[in-house]
Design an enzyme around this catalytic site. Structure first.
Site, PDB file in Angstrom:
ATOM      1  N   PHE A   1      44.304  55.236  57.825  1.00 57.17           N
ATOM      2  CA  PHE A   1      43.883  53.900  58.196  1.00 57.17           C
ATOM      3  C   PHE A   1      42.759  54.004  59.230  1.00 57.17           C
ATOM      4  O   PHE A   1      42.698  54.941  60.035  1.00 57.17           O
ATOM      5  CB  PHE A   1      45.084  53.105  58.748  1.00 57.17           C
ATOM      6  CG  PHE A   1      44.710  51.703  59.130  1.00 57.17           C
ATOM      7  CD1 PHE A   1      44.274  50.801  58.169  1.00 57.17           C
ATOM      8  CD2 PHE A   1      44.770  51.291  60.453  1.00 57.17           C
ATOM      9  CE1 PHE A   1      43.904  49.509  58.521  1.00 57.17           C
ATOM     10  CE2 PHE A   1      44.412  49.997  60.809  1.00 57.17           C
ATOM     11  CZ  PHE A   1      43.975  49.104  59.845  1.00 57.17           C
TER      12      PHE A   1
ATOM     13  N   ASP B   1      49.260  60.990  65.022  1.00 60.27           N
ATOM     14  CA  ASP B   1      49.289  59.599  64.592  1.00 60.27           C
ATOM     15  C   ASP B   1      50.506  59.449  63.680  1.00 60.27           C
ATOM     16  O   ASP B   1      50.473  59.812  62.504  1.00 60.27           O
ATOM     17  CB  ASP B   1      47.998  59.200  63.874  1.00 60.27           C
ATOM     18  CG  ASP B   1      47.970  57.710  63.538  1.00 60.27           C
ATOM     19  OD1 ASP B   1      49.042  57.068  63.594  1.00 60.27           O
ATOM     20  OD2 ASP B   1      46.884  57.192  63.212  1.00 60.27           O
TER      21      ASP B   1
ATOM     22  N   HIS C   1      53.086  56.094  60.415  1.00 61.81           N
ATOM     23  CA  HIS C   1      53.877  56.018  59.181  1.00 61.81           C
ATOM     24  C   HIS C   1      55.210  56.759  59.329  1.00 61.81           C
ATOM     25  O   HIS C   1      55.958  56.834  58.357  1.00 61.81           O
ATOM     26  CB  HIS C   1      53.128  56.683  58.011  1.00 61.81           C
ATOM     27  CG  HIS C   1      51.828  56.044  57.661  1.00 61.81           C
ATOM     28  ND1 HIS C   1      51.022  56.511  56.656  1.00 61.81           N
ATOM     29  CD2 HIS C   1      51.192  54.961  58.171  1.00 61.81           C
ATOM     30  CE1 HIS C   1      49.940  55.755  56.557  1.00 61.81           C
ATOM     31  NE2 HIS C   1      50.019  54.812  57.473  1.00 61.81           N
TER      32      HIS C   1
ATOM     33  N   GLN D   1      53.412  47.293  63.583  1.00 61.26           N
ATOM     34  CA  GLN D   1      52.747  46.228  62.834  1.00 61.26           C
ATOM     35  C   GLN D   1      53.654  45.844  61.642  1.00 61.26           C
ATOM     36  O   GLN D   1      54.514  46.627  61.219  1.00 61.26           O
ATOM     37  CB  GLN D   1      51.360  46.757  62.414  1.00 61.26           C
ATOM     38  CG  GLN D   1      50.514  45.814  61.596  1.00 61.26           C
ATOM     39  CD  GLN D   1      50.710  46.036  60.110  1.00 61.26           C
ATOM     40  OE1 GLN D   1      51.244  47.057  59.692  1.00 61.26           O
ATOM     41  NE2 GLN D   1      50.298  45.071  59.308  1.00 61.26           N
TER      42      GLN D   1
ATOM     43  N   LYS E   1      54.987  48.229  58.880  1.00 58.26           N
ATOM     44  CA  LYS E   1      55.493  49.556  59.245  1.00 58.26           C
ATOM     45  C   LYS E   1      57.025  49.646  59.127  1.00 58.26           C
ATOM     46  O   LYS E   1      57.711  48.636  59.065  1.00 58.26           O
ATOM     47  CB  LYS E   1      55.015  49.940  60.646  1.00 58.26           C
ATOM     48  CG  LYS E   1      53.483  49.947  60.773  1.00 58.26           C
ATOM     49  CD  LYS E   1      52.804  51.034  59.939  1.00 58.26           C
ATOM     50  CE  LYS E   1      51.355  50.761  59.597  1.00 58.26           C
ATOM     51  NZ  LYS E   1      50.381  50.977  60.624  1.00 58.26           N
TER      52      LYS E   1
ATOM     53  N   ARG F   1      47.653  50.342  87.336  1.00 53.60           N
ATOM     54  CA  ARG F   1      48.589  50.421  88.468  1.00 53.60           C
ATOM     55  C   ARG F   1      49.252  51.790  88.480  1.00 53.60           C
ATOM     56  O   ARG F   1      49.349  52.459  87.446  1.00 53.60           O
ATOM     57  CB  ARG F   1      49.646  49.327  88.357  1.00 53.60           C
ATOM     58  CG  ARG F   1      49.046  47.935  88.445  1.00 53.60           C
ATOM     59  CD  ARG F   1      50.105  46.852  88.492  1.00 53.60           C
ATOM     60  NE  ARG F   1      49.470  45.571  88.760  1.00 53.60           N
ATOM     61  CZ  ARG F   1      49.192  44.654  87.811  1.00 53.60           C
ATOM     62  NH1 ARG F   1      49.525  44.861  86.551  1.00 53.60           N
ATOM     63  NH2 ARG F   1      48.586  43.544  88.152  1.00 53.60           N
TER      64      ARG F   1
ATOM     65  N   TYR G   1      48.035  44.345  93.357  1.00 57.25           N
ATOM     66  CA  TYR G   1      46.596  44.215  93.086  1.00 57.25           C
ATOM     67  C   TYR G   1      45.830  45.459  93.517  1.00 57.25           C
ATOM     68  O   TYR G   1      44.840  45.382  94.208  1.00 57.25           O
ATOM     69  CB  TYR G   1      46.039  42.944  93.735  1.00 57.25           C
ATOM     70  CG  TYR G   1      46.526  41.689  93.046  1.00 57.25           C
ATOM     71  CD1 TYR G   1      46.257  41.463  91.701  1.00 57.25           C
ATOM     72  CD2 TYR G   1      47.258  40.737  93.741  1.00 57.25           C
ATOM     73  CE1 TYR G   1      46.717  40.321  91.052  1.00 57.25           C
ATOM     74  CE2 TYR G   1      47.727  39.587  93.108  1.00 57.25           C
ATOM     75  CZ  TYR G   1      47.447  39.389  91.755  1.00 57.25           C
ATOM     76  OH  TYR G   1      47.907  38.264  91.129  1.00 57.25           O
TER      77      TYR G   1
ATOM     78  N   ARG H   1      50.611  45.705  77.697  1.00 57.96           N
ATOM     79  CA  ARG H   1      52.071  45.706  77.742  1.00 57.96           C
ATOM     80  C   ARG H   1      52.656  44.905  76.582  1.00 57.96           C
ATOM     81  O   ARG H   1      52.153  43.843  76.225  1.00 57.96           O
ATOM     82  CB  ARG H   1      52.552  45.086  79.071  1.00 57.96           C
ATOM     83  CG  ARG H   1      52.088  45.837  80.316  1.00 57.96           C
ATOM     84  CD  ARG H   1      52.633  45.182  81.584  1.00 57.96           C
ATOM     85  NE  ARG H   1      52.294  43.782  81.692  1.00 57.96           N
ATOM     86  CZ  ARG H   1      51.288  43.300  82.444  1.00 57.96           C
ATOM     87  NH1 ARG H   1      50.523  44.123  83.144  1.00 57.96           N
ATOM     88  NH2 ARG H   1      51.060  42.005  82.488  1.00 57.96           N
TER      89      ARG H   1
HETATM   90  C1  LIG Z   1      48.960  51.019  61.035  1.00 52.52           C
HETATM   91  C2  LIG Z   1      48.255  52.250  61.431  1.00 52.52           C
HETATM   92  C3  LIG Z   1      47.650  52.396  62.695  1.00 52.52           C
HETATM   93  C4  LIG Z   1      47.414  51.256  63.636  1.00 52.52           C
HETATM   94  O1  LIG Z   1      48.483  50.513  63.979  1.00 52.52           O
HETATM   95  P1  LIG Z   1      48.302  48.961  64.389  1.00 52.52           P
HETATM   96  O2  LIG Z   1      49.605  48.650  65.041  1.00 52.52           O
HETATM   97  O3  LIG Z   1      48.069  48.195  63.131  1.00 52.52           O
HETATM   98  O4  LIG Z   1      47.164  48.843  65.335  1.00 52.52           O
HETATM   99  C5  LIG Z   1      47.153  53.636  63.046  1.00 52.52           C
HETATM  100  N1  LIG Z   1      47.181  54.667  62.202  1.00 52.52           N
HETATM  101  C6  LIG Z   1      47.713  54.564  60.961  1.00 52.52           C
HETATM  102  C7  LIG Z   1      47.728  55.765  60.074  1.00 52.52           C
HETATM  103  C8  LIG Z   1      48.247  53.341  60.529  1.00 52.52           C
HETATM  104  O5  LIG Z   1      48.730  53.237  59.282  1.00 52.52           O
END
Ligand SMILES: *Cc1c(COP(=O)(O)O)cnc(C)c1O
Length: 415
Positions: free
Chosen positions: A98, A169, A172, A195, A198, A227, A234, A244
């Site tokens: 992605f 990453d 998935h 997201q 997922k 922070r 602040y 967050r």
């Molecule tokens: C969904 C996805 C992301 C990003 O996640 P978001 O929460 O949509 O920003 C990053 N890397 C891969 C491989 C993804 O499938």
């Protein structure tokens, strides 16, 4: 074998019932979200839902620390910033993933360097990584594509030889394991997404996982306006932002997390069963599963279609499968370097010295072949049903294969 014509040509479809829908929720999720709502503590600084989720997610993923953030794109960027990346540093990423895997690098003012994926596993090809390393290379982002761990033996070895930072990453790969170690705990840091599509979701959200206390502290600071622990409200120490996650999402993730273990086991078993069934048809190549993959989270069930061997092109096969009631799609239209964004280096204020970069010359024949002609995806929720559901998927592929001649470009004249 059924002799009914293809549903595409007026026959009875293999399947009329829908596959499991996504997301899945019930009264336990409602109660948890309602309690967070009624508490009046909607931000994580006041409540305890996000903090509880971080502890539980970290523990399930073999990590001492986790920092929840607003999505799985900023989680990647925050991890890169915490790693100390400097302007113009290079980060190796796969061509088949992605968008965010590469744009998070640009948004850290660093240069994505693309490496093709393996045609059998769809994961970054470690044999091509070393050739992409230059004196400016600082990090590598293996993607556990579709929920299958990348070749971490090779990647960790290359990273240690060249002193590279490894950011997994794992968008998935919730609950997936490599040699029984959870994805997200293998490199220096891991990044997950929550997201909507997922395997674990709160609509939007993400999380950073690590066993490195200093990195965790740095990520926590960057996600919270710079922070620092013990600092006053602040007082801001580093370039950062407010990333967050909110308490309502934290509450939802806490109840959703109760299901992750069982759902992952179901997806993994169904995925293996479907792969075995489809492998017996000519021209179908389900994602190969190396022995290091001790649990596949099957965010996608993915396969390659060799049109010549199968006897029909992908576009026709997808159309026929959809008519049979199987929601198969072709996935990404291009490898990332072929996206207009990279072709045109439309990086906004980032990478001001981009003139030296040329993404039109990236060699990624495997990714181009997969995107243009071969990939077939089924999403994770289709793997959450019964064995009978999976039998229907296999039956639809078998039926389409049996009727492949009716799909050839020359067949339409006779209909
Ligand atoms: C969904 C996805 C992301 C990003 O996640 P978001 O929460 O949509 O920003 C990053 N890397 C891969 C491989 C993804 O499938």
């Amino acid at each position: 074998m059924t002799t009914s014509p293809l549903a595409l040509h007026g026959g009875a479809p293999v399947r009329t019932r829908p596959f499991p829908s996504w997301p899945i929720f019930d009264a336990t999720d409602e109660a948890r979200v309602l309690a967070a709502l009624r508490s009046g503590k909607w931000g994580r600084l006041a409540g305890d839902q996000v903090a509880e989720f971080e502890r539980r997610f970290a523990a399930m993923h073999g990590c001492a620390h986790a920092i929840a953030v607003v999505n799985g794109t900023v989680s990647l960027r925050i991890a890169l910033m915490a790693a100390g990346l400097q302007a113009g540093d290079e980060v190796i990423v796969p061509t088949y993933t992605f968008l965010s895997t590469a744009t998070a690098v640009v948004e850290a003012n660093a240069v994505p360097v693309f490496v093709d994926v393996d045609l059998d596993t769809f994961n970054i090809d470690p044999t091509q990584v070393e050739a992409a390393i230059t004196p400016r290379t600082r990090a590598i982002i293996p993607v556990h594509f579709a929920g299958q761990p990348a070749d971490m033996d090779a990647i960790l070895a290359i990273a240690s030889r060249h002193g590279l930072f490894v950011l997994e990453d794992a968008a998935h790969a919730h609950g997936a394991t490599w040699r029984d170690r959870p994805c997200g705990s293998i490199g220096h840091v891991g990044s997950f997404s929550f997201q909507s599509s997922k395997n674990l979701t709160s609509g939007e959200g993400g999380i950073i996982t690590t066993n490195d206390a200093a990195l965790a502290e740095s990520c926590r600071s960057i996600h919270n306006c710079g922070r620092v622990p013990g600092g006053v409200w602040y007082e801001h120490h580093v370039i950062s932002g407010n990333y967050r996650l909110g308490e309502l999402q934290g509450a939802l993730l806490n109840s959703q997390l109760d299901r992750l273990e069982a759902q992952t086991a179901t997806r993994d078993a169904n995925g293996d069963y479907l792969a075995a069934r489809l492998s017996s048809l000519p021209g179908l190549h389900p994602q190969a599963r190396p022995s290091w993959c001790t649990r596949h989270s099957r965010h996608l069930f993915m396969l390659r279609l060799d049109a010549a061997a199968f006897g029909a092109p992908r576009s026709a096969v997808l159309e026929a499968l959809q008519a049979e009631g199987v929601p198969a799609v072709g996935g990404y239209g291009y490898p990332l370097p072929d996206q207009p964004l990279f072709r045109n280096k439309a990086f906004g204020p980032y990478l001001p010295d981009r003139d030296r970069l040329d993404y039109t010359r990236v060699a990624c024949p495997n990714s181009r072949l997969i995107c243009a002609e071969q990939a077939i995806w089924l999403d994770q929720s289709t793997m959450l049903g019964s064995r009978a559901d999976i039998d229907d998927i296999a039956a639809a592929f078998e039926k389409v294969h049996a009727h492949r001649d009716a799909l050839s470009p020359h067949a339409s004249a006779g209909r």
